[in-house]
Design a protein around this motif. Structure first.
Motif, PDB file in Angstrom:
ATOM      1  N   GLY A 397       0.840  -1.192   0.000  1.00  0.00           N
ATOM      2  CA  GLY A 397       0.000   0.000   0.000  1.00  0.00           C
ATOM      3  C   GLY A 397       0.875   1.241   0.000  1.00  0.00           C
ATOM      4  N   ILE A 398       0.661   2.119  -0.967  1.00  0.00           N
ATOM      5  CA  ILE A 398       1.506   3.303  -1.135  1.00  0.00           C
ATOM      6  C   ILE A 398       0.629   4.531  -1.361  1.00  0.00           C
ATOM      7  CG2 ILE A 398       3.257   4.439  -2.582  1.00  0.00           C
ATOM      8  CD1 ILE A 398       4.131   1.530  -3.380  1.00  0.00           C
ATOM      9  N   ARG A 399       0.913   5.583  -0.635  1.00  0.00           N
ATOM     10  CA  ARG A 399       0.313   6.893  -0.918  1.00  0.00           C
ATOM     11  C   ARG A 399       1.384   7.947  -0.684  1.00  0.00           C
ATOM     12  NH1 ARG A 399      -3.863   6.300   1.743  1.00  0.00           N
ATOM     13  NH2 ARG A 399      -3.561   7.458   3.695  1.00  0.00           N
ATOM     14  N   ILE A 400       1.428   8.944  -1.548  1.00  0.00           N
ATOM     15  CA  ILE A 400       2.366  10.055  -1.408  1.00  0.00           C
ATOM     16  C   ILE A 400       1.552  11.334  -1.515  1.00  0.00           C
ATOM     17  CG2 ILE A 400       4.481  11.131  -2.232  1.00  0.00           C
ATOM     18  CD1 ILE A 400       5.084   8.477  -3.723  1.00  0.00           C
ATOM     19  N   GLU A 401       1.593  12.136  -0.454  1.00  0.00           N
ATOM     20  CA  GLU A 401       0.714  13.307  -0.381  1.00  0.00           C
ATOM     21  C   GLU A 401       1.498  14.546   0.028  1.00  0.00           C
ATOM     22  OE1 GLU A 401      -3.411  14.649   1.907  1.00  0.00           O
ATOM     23  OE2 GLU A 401      -2.185  13.002   2.697  1.00  0.00           O
ATOM     24  N   ASP A 402       1.274  15.631  -0.717  1.00  0.00           N
ATOM     25  CA  ASP A 402       1.860  16.925  -0.397  1.00  0.00           C
ATOM     26  C   ASP A 402       0.793  18.005  -0.418  1.00  0.00           C
ATOM     27  OD1 ASP A 402       4.907  16.899  -0.115  1.00  0.00           O
ATOM     28  OD2 ASP A 402       4.622  15.623  -1.875  1.00  0.00           O
ATOM     29  N   ASP A 403       1.109  19.109   0.246  1.00  0.00           N
ATOM     30  CA  ASP A 403       0.222  20.274   0.287  1.00  0.00           C
ATOM     31  C   ASP A 403       0.743  21.304  -0.712  1.00  0.00           C
ATOM     32  OD1 ASP A 403      -0.796  18.800   2.360  1.00  0.00           O
ATOM     33  OD2 ASP A 403      -0.008  20.110   3.937  1.00  0.00           O
ATOM     34  N   VAL A 404      -0.135  21.780  -1.586  1.00  0.00           N
ATOM     35  CA  VAL A 404       0.288  22.590  -2.721  1.00  0.00           C
ATOM     36  C   VAL A 404      -0.518  23.881  -2.776  1.00  0.00           C
ATOM     37  CG1 VAL A 404       0.673  22.625  -5.215  1.00  0.00           C
ATOM     38  CG2 VAL A 404       0.853  20.463  -3.967  1.00  0.00           C
ATOM     39  N   LEU A 405       0.189  24.994  -2.842  1.00  0.00           N
ATOM     40  CA  LEU A 405      -0.412  26.313  -2.990  1.00  0.00           C
ATOM     41  C   LEU A 405      -0.448  26.682  -4.466  1.00  0.00           C
ATOM     42  CD1 LEU A 405      -1.318  29.144  -1.860  1.00  0.00           C
ATOM     43  CD2 LEU A 405       1.125  29.724  -1.824  1.00  0.00           C
ATOM     44  N   VAL A 406      -1.600  27.120  -4.947  1.00  0.00           N
ATOM     45  CA  VAL A 406      -1.702  27.637  -6.310  1.00  0.00           C
ATOM     46  C   VAL A 406      -1.199  29.076  -6.307  1.00  0.00           C
ATOM     47  CG1 VAL A 406      -3.202  28.071  -8.286  1.00  0.00           C
ATOM     48  CG2 VAL A 406      -3.705  26.166  -6.742  1.00  0.00           C
ATOM     49  N   THR A 407      -0.232  29.369  -7.165  1.00  0.00           N
ATOM     50  CA  THR A 407       0.324  30.714  -7.274  1.00  0.00           C
ATOM     51  C   THR A 407      -0.099  31.337  -8.600  1.00  0.00           C
ATOM     52  OG1 THR A 407       2.378  29.930  -8.315  1.00  0.00           O
ATOM     53  CG2 THR A 407       2.309  29.993  -5.894  1.00  0.00           C
ATOM     54  N   ALA A 408       0.249  32.591  -8.782  1.00  0.00           N
ATOM     55  CA  ALA A 408      -0.158  33.300  -9.998  1.00  0.00           C
ATOM     56  C   ALA A 408       0.389  32.624 -11.250  1.00  0.00           C
ATOM     57  CB  ALA A 408       0.308  34.747  -9.933  1.00  0.00           C
TER      58      ALA A 408
END
Length: 433
Positions: A397-408
């Motif tokens: 079982g594999i999951r890779i998660e990051d938090d991403v900000l949308v920029t201009a």
């Protein structure tokens, strides 16, 4: 406090006319005389910055706009037992409200404040107790009809304008979330160095709690998932009570809450410090799918573009490794890939882990990403034992998660400090060994 005042003014402007009633969350009994750790309502906190229970925000829009807080009285005797209370007078000054009253005056004041207001903004249906209170206040206003007093003629869900506001993070919010992400990323790196075969999942969870609290976070943002071996194939596994075994992967989905704002990171790594061949194959497939998804995070893409990009990569990989049969189009059309990837690739992130905000427009189209959106990107692959699955992939079982900000101009991965390439993970784990 200027940040919270600005939000109140923005909501009042969007209302144009009427009254909004936004209560905070109640305290919840855990057992006998013990309560669960208190956590305010996100909508209420978003507009006030006020963390005490038993509080209600009232906003009035129109020619004479105002913000009113109802909160607990100052009570020195209760403070001996339960801690500091602002009280209405101090709360008004410290948090910038136009007026503040004791929460004991709520039933007396609300019918007066609702009188002759054209619209009522309230989250009807979210709490039966508050629905009943609002109904009582409305009936009290309607009882005055013969004297010319009118009750609000229209009820509007106050969450609709607030959801739109919360989707766009201010510079203040982004800074807090960067700090939350930094704490969570360091916790994941710490966990990789703490893991050895024979330890228990709950021991690794304790490493996260230590890292969160020692760096100033107030709480985990959600119940941590620490899933070794086959447990990683259960998406919301949180028993965290199994012993880690040689040759297994360990999937950890954990983030912290800082000043109300959540981080949300998932990393998967080998308990023994090195990926086996099949583990590495599937891990690098998921990592490549995440890279494709993150590349699709920008104001030029709609919400579902990252999911579509991740899915294309995953499906090609599933076919290559014999997990799925047929062409990419056939696998997508039949949905056979869902045996191994059954969730979507992300969600909004903010005051709530699955934050407020719509994913589709009223016309049914995916919303376009905007600068200031914050979202997670989290593809995965979960292989349970089955007759149609090569045995060397079972229980991976594999999951890779990051938090991403949308920029201009694109995006910023605010959780990039948590290592995730095969080489970086194995190098970090060797440092501990």
């Amino acid at each position: 406090m200027q940040e919270f005042s600005r939000r109140r003014q923005q909501l009042i402007s969007s209302m144009q006319a009427g009254i909004a009633v936004i209560p905070t969350a109640p305290e919840v009994t855990r057992n006998r005389d013990s309560h669960y750790p208190y956590r305010f309502d996100s909508y209420f906190y978003y507009l006030t910055g006020f963390k005490e229970p038993e509080a209600v925000l009232v906003l009035i829009a129109g020619p004479e706009p105002k913000s009113i807080l109802f909160c607990r009285d100052k009570d020195v005797d209760r403070e001996i037992w339960d801690g500091f209370r602002y009280g209405p007078e101090a709360a008004k000054t410290e948090f910038g409200f136009d007026e503040a009253y004791s929460i004991t005056q709520l039933d007396e004041q609300l019918p007066k404040l609702m009188a002759n207001q054209p619209e009522l903004f309230f989250s009807l249906g979210s709490d039966a107790g508050w629905d009943a209170k609002v109904s009582t206040w409305l009936n009290a206003v309607k009882a005055q009809a013969r004297t010319g007093v009118q009750a609000p003629a229209k009820l509007i869900d106050v969450r609709q304008p607030l959801d739109a506001m919360r989707l766009l993070k201010s510079p203040y919010e982004v800074e807090v979330m960067r700090r939350s992400a930094s704490i969570a990323a360091s916790a994941h790196n710490r966990a990789m160095q703490a893991v050895i075969p024979g330890k228990w999942e709950y021991e690794i969870e304790a490493e996260f709690l230590h890292a969160f609290y020692s760096q100033g976070a107030q709480a985990p943002a959600y119940t941590s998932i620490v899933a070794g071996g086959a447990n990683a194939c259960t998406l919301h596994y949180n028993a965290n009570n199994a012993q880690l075994q040689v040759g297994e992967l360990l999937l950890i989905d954990a983030g912290c809450e800082l000043d109300g704002y959540a981080s949300d990171i998932t990393r998967t790594f080998p308990v023994s410090g090195r990926f086996s061949g099949p583990q590495k194959d599937l891990y690098e497939l998921v990592l490549a799918s995440q890279a494709a998804a993150i590349a699709s995070v920008s104001p030029q893409h709609h919400w579902n573009a990252p999911h579509e990009a991740a899915l294309d990569v995953l499906v090609d990989g599933f076919i290559h490794y014999g997990l799925c049969q047929g062409s990419r189009d056939a696998v997508l059309e039949t949905g056979s890939y869902r045996q191994f990837y059954m969730h979507r690739t992300g969600h909004w992130l903010g005051l709530d882990v699955h934050d407020a905000g719509e994913y589709k427009t009223a016309d049914g189209d995916w919303v376009m990403l905007q600068s200031g959106n914050m979202l997670t990107v989290e593809p995965g692959c979960y292989v349970r034992p089955a007759d149609n699955v090569p045995e060397h992939f079972w229980n991976i079982g594999i999951r890779i998660e990051d938090d991403v900000l949308v920029t201009a101009n694109g995006h910023e991965v605010i959780t990039s400090a948590a290592v995730k390439t095969v080489d970086d993970i194995e190098a970090l784990m060797r440092q501990h060994a």
